[in-house]
Design a protein around this motif. Structure first.
Motif, PDB file in Angstrom:
ATOM      1  N   THR A   1      -3.207  11.313  -1.288  1.00  0.00           N
ATOM      2  CA  THR A   1      -4.192  12.171  -1.797  1.00  0.00           C
ATOM      3  C   THR A   1      -4.955  12.771  -0.429  1.00  0.00           C
ATOM      4  O   THR A   1      -5.521  11.995   0.313  1.00  0.00           O
ATOM      5  N   VAL A   2      -5.236  14.111  -0.631  1.00  0.00           N
ATOM      6  CA  VAL A   2      -6.059  14.767   0.397  1.00  0.00           C
ATOM      7  C   VAL A   2      -6.792  15.659  -0.103  1.00  0.00           C
ATOM      8  O   VAL A   2      -6.486  16.629  -0.921  1.00  0.00           O
ATOM      9  N   ASP A   3      -8.213  15.410   0.191  1.00  0.00           N
ATOM     10  CA  ASP A   3      -9.278  16.144  -0.804  1.00  0.00           C
ATOM     11  C   ASP A   3     -10.522  16.083   0.232  1.00  0.00           C
ATOM     12  O   ASP A   3     -10.578  15.822   1.096  1.00  0.00           O
ATOM     13  N   THR A   4     -11.265  17.098  -0.531  1.00  0.00           N
ATOM     14  CA  THR A   4     -12.869  17.127   0.097  1.00  0.00           C
ATOM     15  C   THR A   4     -13.579  16.152  -0.650  1.00  0.00           C
ATOM     16  O   THR A   4     -13.248  15.229  -1.445  1.00  0.00           O
ATOM     17  N   ALA A   5     -14.765  15.866   0.128  1.00  0.00           N
ATOM     18  CA  ALA A   5     -15.749  14.918  -0.234  1.00  0.00           C
ATOM     19  C   ALA A   5     -16.130  15.124  -1.630  1.00  0.00           C
ATOM     20  O   ALA A   5     -16.066  14.145  -2.540  1.00  0.00           O
ATOM     21  N   ASN A   6     -16.323  16.223  -2.074  1.00  0.00           N
ATOM     22  CA  ASN A   6     -16.635  16.538  -3.401  1.00  0.00           C
ATOM     23  C   ASN A   6     -15.724  16.164  -4.393  1.00  0.00           C
ATOM     24  O   ASN A   6     -16.214  15.602  -5.630  1.00  0.00           O
ATOM     25  N   ARG A   7     -14.846  16.370  -4.029  1.00  0.00           N
ATOM     26  CA  ARG A   7     -13.381  15.879  -5.232  1.00  0.00           C
ATOM     27  C   ARG A   7     -13.095  14.454  -5.060  1.00  0.00           C
ATOM     28  O   ARG A   7     -12.499  14.070  -5.998  1.00  0.00           O
ATOM     29  N   LEU A   8     -13.432  13.880  -3.878  1.00  0.00           N
ATOM     30  CA  LEU A   8     -12.919  12.459  -3.930  1.00  0.00           C
ATOM     31  C   LEU A   8     -13.973  11.483  -4.597  1.00  0.00           C
ATOM     32  O   LEU A   8     -13.786  10.313  -4.658  1.00  0.00           O
ATOM     33  N   GLN A   9     -15.128  12.069  -4.787  1.00  0.00           N
ATOM     34  CA  GLN A   9     -16.358  11.218  -5.471  1.00  0.00           C
ATOM     35  C   GLN A   9     -15.890  10.566  -6.701  1.00  0.00           C
ATOM     36  O   GLN A   9     -15.317  11.384  -7.480  1.00  0.00           O
ATOM     37  N   GLY A  10     -15.925   9.227  -6.852  1.00  0.00           N
ATOM     38  CA  GLY A  10     -15.905   8.578  -7.981  1.00  0.00           C
ATOM     39  C   GLY A  10     -14.524   8.040  -7.845  1.00  0.00           C
ATOM     40  O   GLY A  10     -14.090   7.140  -8.604  1.00  0.00           O
ATOM     41  N   ARG A  11     -13.554   8.209  -6.885  1.00  0.00           N
ATOM     42  CA  ARG A  11     -12.119   7.717  -6.907  1.00  0.00           C
ATOM     43  C   ARG A  11     -12.136   6.614  -5.848  1.00  0.00           C
ATOM     44  O   ARG A  11     -12.935   6.527  -4.955  1.00  0.00           O
ATOM     45  N   GLU A  12     -11.038   5.900  -5.880  1.00  0.00           N
ATOM     46  CA  GLU A  12     -10.833   4.547  -5.256  1.00  0.00           C
ATOM     47  C   GLU A  12      -9.372   4.250  -4.608  1.00  0.00           C
ATOM     48  O   GLU A  12      -8.592   4.801  -5.328  1.00  0.00           O
ATOM     49  N   TYR A  13      -9.521   4.057  -3.675  1.00  0.00           N
ATOM     50  CA  TYR A  13      -8.194   3.664  -2.823  1.00  0.00           C
ATOM     51  C   TYR A  13      -8.047   2.362  -1.813  1.00  0.00           C
ATOM     52  O   TYR A  13      -9.279   1.729  -1.754  1.00  0.00           O
ATOM     53  N   ASP A  14      -6.874   2.070  -1.680  1.00  0.00           N
ATOM     54  CA  ASP A  14      -6.972   1.069  -0.701  1.00  0.00           C
ATOM     55  C   ASP A  14      -7.338   1.111   0.586  1.00  0.00           C
ATOM     56  O   ASP A  14      -8.150   0.432   1.289  1.00  0.00           O
ATOM     57  N   VAL A  15      -6.699   2.219   1.343  1.00  0.00           N
ATOM     58  CA  VAL A  15      -6.897   2.593   2.549  1.00  0.00           C
ATOM     59  C   VAL A  15      -7.392   4.098   2.445  1.00  0.00           C
ATOM     60  O   VAL A  15      -6.771   5.179   1.899  1.00  0.00           O
ATOM     61  N   THR A  16      -8.621   4.392   3.320  1.00  0.00           N
ATOM     62  CA  THR A  16      -8.857   5.980   3.542  1.00  0.00           C
ATOM     63  C   THR A  16      -8.882   6.345   4.895  1.00  0.00           C
ATOM     64  O   THR A  16      -9.356   5.430   5.796  1.00  0.00           O
ATOM     65  N   ILE A  17      -8.702   7.747   5.038  1.00  0.00           N
ATOM     66  CA  ILE A  17      -8.549   8.164   6.568  1.00  0.00           C
ATOM     67  C   ILE A  17      -9.791   9.436   6.216  1.00  0.00           C
ATOM     68  O   ILE A  17      -9.562  10.107   5.495  1.00  0.00           O
ATOM     69  N   VAL A  18     -10.745   9.371   7.268  1.00  0.00           N
ATOM     70  CA  VAL A  18     -11.822  10.318   7.209  1.00  0.00           C
ATOM     71  C   VAL A  18     -11.730  11.125   8.460  1.00  0.00           C
ATOM     72  O   VAL A  18     -11.595  10.834   9.441  1.00  0.00           O
ATOM     73  N   LEU A  19     -11.833  12.319   8.274  1.00  0.00           N
ATOM     74  CA  LEU A  19     -12.096  13.488   9.165  1.00  0.00           C
ATOM     75  C   LEU A  19     -13.650  13.761   9.410  1.00  0.00           C
ATOM     76  O   LEU A  19     -14.144  14.278   8.203  1.00  0.00           O
TER      77      LEU A  19
ATOM     78  N   VAL B   1       1.022  -1.401  -0.063  1.00  0.00           N
ATOM     79  CA  VAL B   1      -0.025   0.041  -0.084  1.00  0.00           C
ATOM     80  C   VAL B   1       0.705   1.270  -0.073  1.00  0.00           C
ATOM     81  O   VAL B   1       1.277   1.583   1.094  1.00  0.00           O
ATOM     82  N   THR B   2       1.048   1.862  -1.109  1.00  0.00           N
ATOM     83  CA  THR B   2       2.070   2.901  -1.285  1.00  0.00           C
ATOM     84  C   THR B   2       1.123   4.224  -1.136  1.00  0.00           C
ATOM     85  O   THR B   2      -0.008   4.110  -0.753  1.00  0.00           O
ATOM     86  N   ALA B   3       1.863   5.134  -1.171  1.00  0.00           N
ATOM     87  CA  ALA B   3       1.382   6.494  -0.491  1.00  0.00           C
ATOM     88  C   ALA B   3       0.074   6.936  -1.440  1.00  0.00           C
ATOM     89  O   ALA B   3      -1.002   7.461  -1.088  1.00  0.00           O
ATOM     90  N   ASP B   4       0.195   6.628  -2.690  1.00  0.00           N
ATOM     91  CA  ASP B   4      -0.570   7.040  -3.790  1.00  0.00           C
ATOM     92  C   ASP B   4      -1.945   6.320  -3.494  1.00  0.00           C
ATOM     93  O   ASP B   4      -2.970   6.434  -4.329  1.00  0.00           O
ATOM     94  N   ARG B   5      -1.787   5.104  -2.838  1.00  0.00           N
ATOM     95  CA  ARG B   5      -3.228   4.273  -2.670  1.00  0.00           C
ATOM     96  C   ARG B   5      -3.661   4.737  -1.327  1.00  0.00           C
ATOM     97  O   ARG B   5      -4.512   3.808  -0.673  1.00  0.00           O
ATOM     98  N   ILE B   6      -3.498   5.599  -0.776  1.00  0.00           N
ATOM     99  CA  ILE B   6      -3.779   6.102   0.645  1.00  0.00           C
ATOM    100  C   ILE B   6      -4.701   7.610   0.322  1.00  0.00           C
ATOM    101  O   ILE B   6      -4.206   8.311  -0.478  1.00  0.00           O
ATOM    102  N   ALA B   7      -5.916   7.553   0.860  1.00  0.00           N
ATOM    103  CA  ALA B   7      -6.638   8.979   0.693  1.00  0.00           C
ATOM    104  C   ALA B   7      -6.942   9.505   2.163  1.00  0.00           C
ATOM    105  O   ALA B   7      -7.437   8.580   3.035  1.00  0.00           O
ATOM    106  N   VAL B   8      -7.034  10.893   2.303  1.00  0.00           N
ATOM    107  CA  VAL B   8      -7.579  11.623   3.544  1.00  0.00           C
ATOM    108  C   VAL B   8      -8.676  12.252   2.869  1.00  0.00           C
ATOM    109  O   VAL B   8      -8.394  13.096   2.107  1.00  0.00           O
ATOM    110  N   GLY B   9      -9.705  12.401   3.567  1.00  0.00           N
ATOM    111  CA  GLY B   9     -10.919  13.108   3.288  1.00  0.00           C
ATOM    112  C   GLY B   9     -11.472  13.812   4.246  1.00  0.00           C
ATOM    113  O   GLY B   9     -11.537  13.505   5.604  1.00  0.00           O
ATOM    114  N   ALA B  10     -12.073  15.012   4.025  1.00  0.00           N
ATOM    115  CA  ALA B  10     -12.464  16.071   4.946  1.00  0.00           C
ATOM    116  C   ALA B  10     -13.713  17.086   4.318  1.00  0.00           C
ATOM    117  O   ALA B  10     -13.863  16.791   3.156  1.00  0.00           O
TER     118      ALA B  10
END
Length: 439
Positions: A328-346, A298-307
């Motif tokens: 990847t760090v982005d808002t819910a609006n911009r994460l829509q439709g994207r896919e990762y192995d691991v996500t962290i959610v604020l 699970v490399t860095a590009d396979r991880i996302a943080v959403g807020a």
């Protein structure tokens, strides 16, 4: 399913067909296959997406799947083709639809298609149709004869920065999604539903389905033994490690901070989100799935943080440093439709004194908790349950406004209940994987 959808579309009995797709159900695969089959009949096709990112993604998928198709990228005059578009010589980019007349498929955003005043296409595909405002559909409806509308009804609704109450209750309310207005005026249009998510693991699909799709549920396309997240490096047994280990074991984790009312850019919460992402990297996470049965790091590009907000995104990104630069760090609006192995959610309600309609919106939490293939970690301050219990409905009732299910209060309670439920102890890691990825 695709055969049935295309049969309804080609029957000529309806001008439109709607396909509801839960997270990761193969919506893009459906759009690409439908586009290839329709274009293969030598009838021109227009595709309407909602963002430039979605347009470029569709072009890349289509060009890769059907290199023989001539594709047109309808864009603004100052658009510079992304590497994904430039990689395919059969793609032509132009600012005018007339310059793309030789293309079998022309793809552009809804905003760009709205500027086209001439020409008509026999077929259209509207991607992410639930993100599209109804007034945007009205502006492009004259450009096609029959259309396929594909989208996720559980995701974020269209939004506006202006007051929209003046239109509430009208059947053509521009702030309703294109699909909602389409079906209110054409209730007999066929609606198909994709019943399987190929993104969400078996640990997540039932949770997301119950919380956000109570009447049109779906299941995971994989079983509990098909996916696993293994940590190949030892940890330090602190709270961050325990959260990461819980996520690796159960697919979910709640990293709870002490209850406190905070500013929107809660520095402690931002630091916690970054720490969790960096710890996943440091622990050498390896994802086992049907695509990589032998495991893949699970490399860095396979991880996302959403807020929920852009200032929160900036605060989290600043905490990641160089090691986490590719996360990847982005808002819910911009994460829509994207896919990762691991996500962290604020969590949108973390540290808040009130529960506004924006932060309670079920679609926002749905997007944030449905981007992962392996595990989701939620960062939140304690007290969200009490905030939800104390939150009164202060919005004035409005006539003729369709009731949306589930509401944000119910969806938030469902996710919180699952996050706070007891979980079984973690199983021992697979020795073979540790040796393989540690050597």
């Amino acid at each position: 399913m695709i055969t049935a959808v295309l049969a309804d579309l080609r029957s000529g009995e309806h001008r439109g067909v709607v396909v509801d797709s839960p997270p990761g159900a193969g919506k893009s695969t459906l759009v690409v296959r439908a586009a290839i089959e329709l274009a293969g009949a030598d009838e021109p096709l227009m595709v309407v997406a909602q963002t430039n990112e979605q347009v470029d993604d569709l072009i890349d998928r289509l060009a890769t799947k059907a290199p023989q198709l001539r594709l047109g990228r309808l864009s603004a005059g100052d658009y510079r083709a992304s590497p994904r578009v430039r990689a395919h010589p059969q793609v032509r980019v132009a600012a005018k639809a007339g310059d793309l007349a030789a293309s079998a498929v022309v793809i552009g955003t809804a905003a760009k298609w709205a500027t086209v005043t001439e020409g008509c296409w026999p077929w259209a595909i509207v991607d992410e149709a639930y993100q599209m405002r109804s007034d945007a559909l009205l502006r492009v409806a004259g450009r096609f004869e029959r259309a396929l509308f594909v989208g996720d009804p559980g995701q974020l609704d269209p939004f506006s920065t202006v007051d929209v109450e003046r239109w509430a209750g009208l059947t053509w309310d521009p702030m309703q999604s294109a699909v909602a207005v389409l079906l209110r005026h054409n209730p007999h249009l066929p609606v198909h539903r994709l019943p399987v998510s190929w993104r969400l693991p078996d640990s997540a699909a039932p949770v997301v389905s119950r919380a956000f799709y109570p009447f049109t549920g779906f299941r995971a396309g994989t079983g509990p033994a098909d996916r696993a997240l293994h940590l190949t490096e030892p940890g330090s047994d602190d709270a961050v490690d325990r959260a990461v280990e819980s996520a690796a074991t159960t697919g979910w984790a709640l990293y709870e901070l002490p209850a406190r009312h905070t500013l929107r850019t809660d520095g402690e919460a931002a630091a916690a989100c970054a720490a969790l992402a960096l710890r996943v990297l440091r622990r050498g996470a390896v994802a086992v799935c049907e695509q990589a049965p032998g495991g893949a790091p699970v490399t860095a590009d396979r991880i996302a943080v959403g807020a929920a907000h852009r200032d929160q995104v900036a605060a989290i990104r600043a905490q990641l440093g160089e090691v986490g630069a590719d996360v990847t760090v982005d808002t819910a609006n911009r994460l829509q439709g994207r896919e990762y192995d691991v996500t962290i959610v604020l969590h949108p309600l973390s540290g808040r004194r009130d529960a506004t309609a924006f932060h309670l919106e079920s679609g926002r939490l749905c997007v944030l908790t449905s981007r992962h293939r392996q595990a989701c970690l939620v960062v939140a301050r304690a007290g969200i349950g009490e905030l939800l219990d104390a939150h009164p409905s202060t919005e004035a009732p409005q006539l003729d406004v369709p009731v949306r299910f589930p509401d944000g209060w119910e969806a938030n309670q469902a996710i919180l209940t699952h996050l706070t439920a007891p979980h079984p102890p973690p199983p021992p890691p697979r020795p073979g994987l540790i040796k393989k990825f540690s050597s």
